[in-house]
Motif scaffolding. Structure first.
Motif, PDB file in Angstrom:
ATOM      1  N   VAL A 175       0.835  -1.205   0.000  1.00 57.07           N
ATOM      2  CA  VAL A 175       0.000   0.000   0.000  1.00 57.07           C
ATOM      3  C   VAL A 175       0.868   1.253   0.000  1.00 57.07           C
ATOM      4  CG1 VAL A 175      -1.703   1.330   1.302  1.00 57.07           C
ATOM      5  CG2 VAL A 175      -1.947  -1.145   1.114  1.00 57.07           C
ATOM      6  N   LYS A 176       1.929   1.244   0.811  1.00 56.53           N
ATOM      7  CA  LYS A 176       2.826   2.403   0.861  1.00 56.53           C
ATOM      8  C   LYS A 176       3.515   2.620  -0.488  1.00 56.53           C
ATOM      9  CE  LYS A 176       5.416   2.617   4.595  1.00 56.53           C
ATOM     10  NZ  LYS A 176       6.260   2.172   5.749  1.00 56.53           N
ATOM     11  N   ASN A 177       3.934   1.521  -1.125  1.00 59.98           N
ATOM     12  CA  ASN A 177       4.558   1.631  -2.443  1.00 59.98           C
ATOM     13  C   ASN A 177       3.581   2.167  -3.473  1.00 59.98           C
ATOM     14  OD1 ASN A 177       7.011   0.672  -1.509  1.00 59.98           O
ATOM     15  ND2 ASN A 177       6.533  -1.467  -1.999  1.00 59.98           N
ATOM     16  N   TYR A 178       2.325   1.742  -3.358  1.00 64.19           N
ATOM     17  CA  TYR A 178       1.287   2.233  -4.267  1.00 64.19           C
ATOM     18  C   TYR A 178       1.149   3.747  -4.153  1.00 64.19           C
ATOM     19  CZ  TYR A 178      -3.558   3.645  -5.252  1.00 64.19           C
ATOM     20  OH  TYR A 178      -4.674   4.323  -5.666  1.00 64.19           O
ATOM     21  N   MET A 179       1.158   4.262  -2.912  1.00 66.10           N
ATOM     22  CA  MET A 179       1.028   5.699  -2.710  1.00 66.10           C
ATOM     23  C   MET A 179       2.257   6.442  -3.217  1.00 66.10           C
ATOM     24  SD  MET A 179      -0.874   5.725   1.018  1.00 66.10           S
ATOM     25  CE  MET A 179      -0.852   7.510   1.127  1.00 66.10           C
ATOM     26  N   ARG A 180       3.431   5.851  -3.045  1.00 64.73           N
ATOM     27  CA  ARG A 180       4.647   6.476  -3.569  1.00 64.73           C
ATOM     28  C   ARG A 180       4.617   6.519  -5.101  1.00 64.73           C
ATOM     29  NH1 ARG A 180       6.433   9.598   0.374  1.00 64.73           N
ATOM     30  NH2 ARG A 180       7.274   8.474   2.169  1.00 64.73           N
ATOM     31  N   GLU A 181       4.068   5.474  -5.712  1.00 62.21           N
ATOM     32  CA  GLU A 181       3.942   5.455  -7.172  1.00 62.21           C
ATOM     33  C   GLU A 181       2.997   6.564  -7.626  1.00 62.21           C
ATOM     34  OE1 GLU A 181       5.453   3.849  -9.641  1.00 62.21           O
ATOM     35  OE2 GLU A 181       6.818   3.082  -8.107  1.00 62.21           O
ATOM     36  N   LEU A 182       1.920   6.760  -6.881  1.00 58.16           N
ATOM     37  CA  LEU A 182       1.028   7.874  -7.203  1.00 58.16           C
ATOM     38  C   LEU A 182       1.812   9.187  -7.159  1.00 58.16           C
ATOM     39  CD1 LEU A 182      -2.255   7.097  -5.178  1.00 58.16           C
ATOM     40  CD2 LEU A 182      -1.935   6.945  -7.656  1.00 58.16           C
ATOM     41  N   GLY A 183       2.678   9.314  -6.151  1.00 58.40           N
ATOM     42  CA  GLY A 183       3.457  10.536  -5.994  1.00 58.40           C
ATOM     43  C   GLY A 183       4.411  10.805  -7.142  1.00 58.40           C
ATOM     44  N   ARG A 184       4.757   9.763  -7.895  1.00 62.78           N
ATOM     45  CA  ARG A 184       5.664   9.939  -9.038  1.00 62.78           C
ATOM     46  C   ARG A 184       4.917  10.279 -10.328  1.00 62.78           C
ATOM     47  NH1 ARG A 184       7.644   5.112  -6.487  1.00 62.78           N
ATOM     48  NH2 ARG A 184       9.495   5.587  -5.218  1.00 62.78           N
ATOM     49  N   SER A 185       3.593  10.183 -10.297  1.00 60.01           N
ATOM     50  CA  SER A 185       2.808  10.501 -11.495  1.00 60.01           C
ATOM     51  C   SER A 185       2.739  12.011 -11.684  1.00 60.01           C
ATOM     52  CB  SER A 185       1.397   9.925 -11.376  1.00 60.01           C
ATOM     53  OG  SER A 185       0.661  10.623 -10.373  1.00 60.01           O
ATOM     54  N   GLU A 186       2.501  12.441 -12.892  1.00 61.45           N
ATOM     55  CA  GLU A 186       2.466  13.871 -13.186  1.00 61.45           C
ATOM     56  C   GLU A 186       1.363  14.573 -12.408  1.00 61.45           C
ATOM     57  OE1 GLU A 186       4.719  15.570 -14.823  1.00 61.45           O
ATOM     58  OE2 GLU A 186       5.801  13.662 -15.006  1.00 61.45           O
ATOM     59  N   GLU A 187       0.206  13.908 -12.281  1.00 68.79           N
ATOM     60  CA  GLU A 187      -0.924  14.511 -11.558  1.00 68.79           C
ATOM     61  C   GLU A 187      -0.557  14.818 -10.119  1.00 68.79           C
ATOM     62  OE1 GLU A 187      -5.428  13.400  -9.947  1.00 68.79           O
ATOM     63  OE2 GLU A 187      -4.363  11.993 -11.257  1.00 68.79           O
ATOM     64  N   PHE A 188       0.079  13.859  -9.446  1.00 67.65           N
ATOM     65  CA  PHE A 188       0.391  14.050  -8.039  1.00 67.65           C
ATOM     66  C   PHE A 188       1.642  14.895  -7.836  1.00 67.65           C
ATOM     67  CE2 PHE A 188      -2.754  10.818  -7.824  1.00 67.65           C
ATOM     68  CZ  PHE A 188      -3.349  10.947  -6.578  1.00 67.65           C
ATOM     69  N   LYS A 189       2.549  14.881  -8.794  1.00 69.58           N
ATOM     70  CA  LYS A 189       3.693  15.795  -8.721  1.00 69.58           C
ATOM     71  C   LYS A 189       3.204  17.240  -8.755  1.00 69.58           C
ATOM     72  CE  LYS A 189       7.488  13.106 -10.731  1.00 69.58           C
ATOM     73  NZ  LYS A 189       8.385  12.995 -11.911  1.00 69.58           N
ATOM     74  N   ALA A 190       2.207  17.498  -9.607  1.00 68.50           N
ATOM     75  CA  ALA A 190       1.666  18.852  -9.720  1.00 68.50           C
ATOM     76  C   ALA A 190       1.008  19.296  -8.414  1.00 68.50           C
ATOM     77  CB  ALA A 190       0.650  18.909 -10.859  1.00 68.50           C
ATOM     78  N   LYS A 191       0.456  18.336  -7.677  1.00 69.15           N
ATOM     79  CA  LYS A 191      -0.190  18.647  -6.402  1.00 69.15           C
ATOM     80  C   LYS A 191       0.800  18.591  -5.234  1.00 69.15           C
ATOM     81  CE  LYS A 191      -4.534  16.540  -7.923  1.00 69.15           C
ATOM     82  NZ  LYS A 191      -5.470  15.408  -7.702  1.00 69.15           N
ATOM     83  N   ASN A 192       2.016  18.092  -5.514  1.00 70.08           N
ATOM     84  CA  ASN A 192       3.042  17.953  -4.480  1.00 70.08           C
ATOM     85  C   ASN A 192       2.594  16.990  -3.387  1.00 70.08           C
ATOM     86  OD1 ASN A 192       5.623  18.535  -3.699  1.00 70.08           O
ATOM     87  ND2 ASN A 192       5.112  20.431  -2.626  1.00 70.08           N
ATOM     88  N   LEU A 193       1.993  15.861  -3.800  1.00 68.75           N
ATOM     89  CA  LEU A 193       1.481  14.865  -2.870  1.00 68.75           C
ATOM     90  C   LEU A 193       2.267  13.562  -2.957  1.00 68.75           C
ATOM     91  CD1 LEU A 193      -2.399  15.228  -3.287  1.00 68.75           C
ATOM     92  CD2 LEU A 193      -1.077  15.768  -1.233  1.00 68.75           C
ATOM     93  N   PHE A 194       2.492  12.934  -1.804  1.00 68.98           N
ATOM     94  CA  PHE A 194       3.097  11.619  -1.664  1.00 68.98           C
ATOM     95  C   PHE A 194       4.539  11.562  -2.166  1.00 68.98           C
ATOM     96  CE2 PHE A 194      -1.517  10.246  -2.501  1.00 68.98           C
ATOM     97  CZ  PHE A 194      -1.874  10.529  -1.201  1.00 68.98           C
ATOM     98  N   GLY A 195       5.233  12.688  -2.084  1.00 69.67           N
ATOM     99  CA  GLY A 195       6.647  12.714  -2.436  1.00 69.67           C
ATOM    100  C   GLY A 195       7.507  12.258  -1.267  1.00 69.67           C
ATOM    101  N   GLU A 196       8.806  12.340  -1.443  1.00 64.53           N
ATOM    102  CA  GLU A 196       9.734  11.836  -0.425  1.00 64.53           C
ATOM    103  C   GLU A 196       9.779  12.719   0.821  1.00 64.53           C
ATOM    104  OE1 GLU A 196      11.122   8.930  -0.543  1.00 64.53           O
ATOM    105  OE2 GLU A 196      10.178   8.594  -2.499  1.00 64.53           O
ATOM    106  N   ARG A 197       9.248  13.928   0.746  1.00 66.13           N
ATOM    107  CA  ARG A 197       9.334  14.830   1.892  1.00 66.13           C
ATOM    108  C   ARG A 197       8.221  14.605   2.915  1.00 66.13           C
ATOM    109  NH1 ARG A 197       9.589  20.825   0.542  1.00 66.13           N
ATOM    110  NH2 ARG A 197       8.238  20.316  -1.201  1.00 66.13           N
TER     111      ARG A 197
END
Length: 204
Positions: A175-197
């Motif tokens: 589940v955690k890996n799934y959320m990190r993968e979301l964070g690498r998508s363009e949509e979530f990068k634009a929202k600054n969600l689920f990144g390494e910080r």
């Protein structure tokens, strides 16, 4: 008796807040509230008019706190339907400037509760967001997009709740890996969600 706590402050709904609550609840939720009010009246002898509009009161004994926060249908919580919020102050100088707020649910039919949740999130230095065992779901999206994307990533903590429902720790990592993968998508990068910080962890 309270030891490391100051007396607990209980705040009841004002007459105006109570009217707003009743006016905004849908038929089903209003029926549930009325059922709880009836239990308070019949089982505990506590009437709506006795507490709506009443000034705050203090509790000296934490053992009776559940009478203000529990569900009356469970046999306790004789004042709960009429309580707006509860303030608990801990007598510890190490955390004297720390304020922890357990906000109501995001989908609370009580619009006063929902407004309080949004207010605290927008003014908080850090936000802890509880997720279902599956992790981030579509039902979380609207609230997150509206209220959390303006918070700083390092000030967000995502907790996957009730991880024992997943069966084993490998599923938690999935589940955690799934959320990190979301964070690498363009949509979530634009929202600054689920990144390494920001932190993602589990809780039983």
């Amino acid at each position: 008796m309270l030891r490391n706590f100051f007396p607990v402050e209980v705040n009841f709904y004002s007459s105006e807040e109570w009217k707003r609550l009743l006016d905004t609840l849908d038929e089903d939720n209003r029926g549930q509230l009325e059922e709880r009010i009836e239990i308070c009246q019949m089982e505990f002898g506590v009437a709506e008019d006795d507490y709506i509009g009443r000034s705050s009161e203090t509790i000296e004994d934490l053992d009776i706190l559940e009478e203000y926060v529990s569900d009356p249908k469970a046999g306790k919580g004789k004042y709960t339907p009429f309580v707006k919020d509860v303030h608990i102050r801990i007598n510890n100088p190490q955390i004297e400037k720390l304020c922890i707020v357990d906000t109501p649910g995001l989908n609370d039919p009580n619009t006063i509760n929902s407004d309080e949740t949004v207010k605290w999130i927008r003014n908080a230095h850090a936000v802890i967001f509880l997720l279902r065992p599956k992790g981030y779901e579509a039902s979380d999206k609207a609230f997150v997009d509206k209220n959390l994307v303006t918070t700083r990533p390092e000030n967000r903590l995502w907790i996957i709740n009730k991880i024992d429902d997943l069966g084993d720790m490998k599923k938690l990592e999935s589940v955690k890996n799934y959320m990190r993968e979301l964070g690498r998508s363009e949509e979530f990068k634009a929202k600054n969600l689920f990144g390494e910080r920001e932190k993602i962890c589990g809780n039983y």
